[in-house]
Design a protein around this motif. Structure first.
Motif, PDB file in Angstrom:
ATOM      1  N   ASP A   1      39.653  51.233  43.614  1.00  0.00           N
ATOM      2  CA  ASP A   1      39.771  49.797  43.364  1.00  0.00           C
ATOM      3  C   ASP A   1      38.494  49.070  43.769  1.00  0.00           C
ATOM      4  O   ASP A   1      37.943  48.265  43.008  1.00  0.00           O
ATOM      5  CB  ASP A   1      40.980  49.264  44.147  1.00  0.00           C
ATOM      6  CG  ASP A   1      40.936  47.755  44.329  1.00  0.00           C
ATOM      7  OD1 ASP A   1      40.707  47.041  43.341  1.00  0.00           O
ATOM      8  OD2 ASP A   1      41.142  47.294  45.467  1.00  0.00           O
TER       9      ASP A   1
ATOM     10  N   GLY B   1      35.807  47.242  41.269  1.00  0.00           N
ATOM     11  CA  GLY B   1      35.664  45.806  41.513  1.00  0.00           C
ATOM     12  C   GLY B   1      34.237  45.416  41.822  1.00  0.00           C
ATOM     13  O   GLY B   1      33.749  44.370  41.373  1.00  0.00           O
TER      14      GLY B   1
ATOM     15  N   CYS C   1      46.134  38.218  41.474  1.00  0.00           N
ATOM     16  CA  CYS C   1      44.982  38.810  40.785  1.00  0.00           C
ATOM     17  C   CYS C   1      45.119  38.713  39.263  1.00  0.00           C
ATOM     18  O   CYS C   1      44.124  38.511  38.560  1.00  0.00           O
ATOM     19  CB  CYS C   1      44.822  40.265  41.206  1.00  0.00           C
ATOM     20  SG  CYS C   1      44.210  40.463  42.890  1.00  0.00           S
TER      21      CYS C   1
ATOM     22  N   ARG D   1      42.395  36.661  36.894  1.00  0.00           N
ATOM     23  CA  ARG D   1      41.667  37.264  35.772  1.00  0.00           C
ATOM     24  C   ARG D   1      41.863  36.466  34.485  1.00  0.00           C
ATOM     25  O   ARG D   1      40.953  36.387  33.657  1.00  0.00           O
ATOM     26  CB  ARG D   1      42.105  38.724  35.600  1.00  0.00           C
ATOM     27  CG  ARG D   1      41.418  39.643  36.623  1.00  0.00           C
ATOM     28  CD  ARG D   1      42.232  40.870  36.948  1.00  0.00           C
ATOM     29  NE  ARG D   1      41.522  41.734  37.887  1.00  0.00           N
ATOM     30  CZ  ARG D   1      41.386  41.502  39.186  1.00  0.00           C
ATOM     31  NH1 ARG D   1      41.914  40.405  39.730  1.00  0.00           N
ATOM     32  NH2 ARG D   1      40.727  42.336  39.969  1.00  0.00           N
TER      33      ARG D   1
ATOM     34  N   SER E   1      37.348  44.463  35.967  1.00  0.00           N
ATOM     35  CA  SER E   1      38.253  43.875  36.959  1.00  0.00           C
ATOM     36  C   SER E   1      39.697  44.277  36.692  1.00  0.00           C
ATOM     37  O   SER E   1      40.468  44.540  37.623  1.00  0.00           O
ATOM     38  CB  SER E   1      38.131  42.347  36.953  1.00  0.00           C
ATOM     39  OG  SER E   1      36.873  41.938  37.423  1.00  0.00           O
TER      40      SER E   1
ATOM     41  N   SER F   1      40.050  47.785  37.865  1.00  0.00           N
ATOM     42  CA  SER F   1      40.142  47.795  39.328  1.00  0.00           C
ATOM     43  C   SER F   1      41.562  47.477  39.788  1.00  0.00           C
ATOM     44  O   SER F   1      42.118  48.135  40.675  1.00  0.00           O
ATOM     45  CB  SER F   1      39.143  46.779  39.908  1.00  0.00           C
ATOM     46  OG  SER F   1      39.373  46.572  41.283  1.00  0.00           O
TER      47      SER F   1
END
Length: 442
Positions: free
Chosen positions: A41, A45, A106, A110, A209, A212
């Motif tokens: 991750d 990232g 998250c 995004r 992303s 990740s």
């Protein structure tokens, strides 16, 4: 996680690769699947960040922003995010759903980044700067949920005795990935220009992303017992600072010292990129070189600080790094060309290597496990107020006079921070030079 699922994870190619890297960088410890997924991750990232982080300043300047605008964009979102730390930590402690809160926040973040990526195609000038400000505020608010939940969850996934080596290894792997891509990102931005180059680079960031987040979703959701309080007490705590944290003989002094440090760093920290472009004549490619240099030397520093932090304790890393960081504004002060700024960032990577690792592990050591989210949130709220004021002061003074005098002030404040930590923060715990091999699942 049942035994069949765990066995499948352990045999996956990603787990195998991450475990081999961990054995290379941190031998003598049995690393489990969760720790390997934390590495994957972080690696993806950090690679994603190389396609956007070095270029946000030049992206904003392309809309006609001044140093004052840059400072507002650095300060205001952080204020909102830090003010949300208290309700966010309350949410973590009252529900216990750390992983679910992280994933939800998250995903929303995004989606918000898509508004940033395509900003040049639906706004320009001051309108674009204001929209960017709103988007960054929303990103900061949702990010505030991640901070206490992630810190609390990770502290359960990585045993205390090997945290220094694990996080230094994780940072080295992350940095190595970034080194491979940051110059490519610079070429994409420079070659495509504004806005096409930025749009392509930022789109790559968003894709990575999502990848990740996929690997983070695979880690175990370690049980966390939510606090049991009356509705009235719970509501009051949600809206106020944690008095217990402020009165803590070990954590209380850290809150005020870190707040002072935020002031010393914040008056200049967000303006070095603008200084490189506007005052030293740099380009986005110089920003990429600057990021590459800092990442490379930071990776070298991480290799040193991981074992040292485990052996001598995180306080030693924090004090030493604060004193070394005092030299960063001095190198910038002496810079006359863009290459001088790159030299400053090269030194900065070495100087800061122990700070992030040391402060993270120090906080884990001086906060009680059950109250860790609210302790961290209280420190972040207080420090965030200073983090809001400092860039505004810095931006105003830089536009009115210049950034150079503030560099000297920042240097003095960083040095004072190292002295304060040495004098006021109590030693945490004594670690053996070589803790025995262990696994969180054992």
């Amino acid at each position: 996680m049942n035994d069949q699922e765990d066995s499948k994870q352990r045999s996956s190619p990603v787990i195998g690769l991450m475990r081999r890297l961990l054995r290379l960088l941190a031998p003598g410890v049995v690393w489990d699947a969760d720790q390997c997924y934390l590495i994957a991750d972080g690696l993806l990232g950090n690679i994603a960040g190389t396609f956007i982080n070095p270029f946000m300043t030049s992206f904003t300047l392309a809309f006609g922003a001044s140093k004052k605008h840059i400072s507002i964009l650095n300060a205001v979102p952080g204020l909102f995010g830090n003010l949300m730390q208290l309700p966010a930590s309350h949410m973590v402690e009252s529900t216990g759903k750390r992983k679910s809160l992280i994933l939800a926040s998250c995903v929303i973040s995004r989606l918000l980044w898509m508004g940033v990526i395509f900003l040049p195609f639906y706004a320009n000038g001051l309108k674009a700067i204001y929209i960017l400000l709103v988007l960054k505020i929303l990103l900061s608010v949702f990010g505030s949920v991640v901070t206490p939940a992630w810190t609390s969850l990770v502290s359960d996934l990585v045993p205390r005795g090997v945290r220094g080596r694990f996080f230094s290894a994780r940072n080295i792997i992350m940095s190595a990935g970034a080194l491979v891509t940051v110059n490519l990102a610079g070429k994409i931005v420079t070659g495509g220009g504004f806005p096409r180059g930025y749009t392509l680079s930022f789109s790559i960031f968003l894709t990575l992303s999502w990848a990740s987040l996929y690997y983070f979703s695979k880690i175990s959701d370690v049980p966390f017992s939510p606090s049991r309080e009356s509705a009235g007490e719970s509501e009051r705590k949600r809206l106020r600072l944690d008095i217990e944290a402020l009165r803590s003989p070990r954590f209380g002094p850290w809150i005020w010292i870190s707040t002072f440090f935020n002031l010393a760093v914040g008056i200049v920290g967000g303006l070095f990129g603008a200084y490189l472009i506007q005052d030293l004549g740099g380009t986005p490619m110089h920003l990429a070189y600057m990021s590459f240099a800092g990442t490379l030397t930071g990776m070298i520093g991480q290799r040193f600080w991981g074992p040292v932090s485990d052996r001598k304790g995180p306080k030693f890393a924090v004090v030493t790094s604060a004193c070394l960081a005092a030299g960063v504004p001095i190198v910038w002060y002496l810079a006359k060309t863009p290459w001088g700024g790159i030299l400053a960032e090269t030194y900065s990577g070495l100087a800061w290597a122990g700070w992030g690792l040391g402060t993270f592990n120090l906080i884990l050591d001086i906060t009680p496990e059950a109250r860790r989210p609210s302790y961290i949130a209280t420190a972040n709220v207080i420090g965030g107020i200073t983090g809001f004021v400092a860039p505004l002061i810095g931006g105003y003074m830089a536009d009115l006079y210049s950034l150079r005098p503030l560099m000297l002030v920042s240097s003095a404040g960083r040095l004072a921070t190292g002295i304060l930590v040495y004098k006021l923060i109590a030693e945490t715990h004594h670690l053996q030079a070589e803790p025995p091999p262990c696994s969180p699942s054992s």
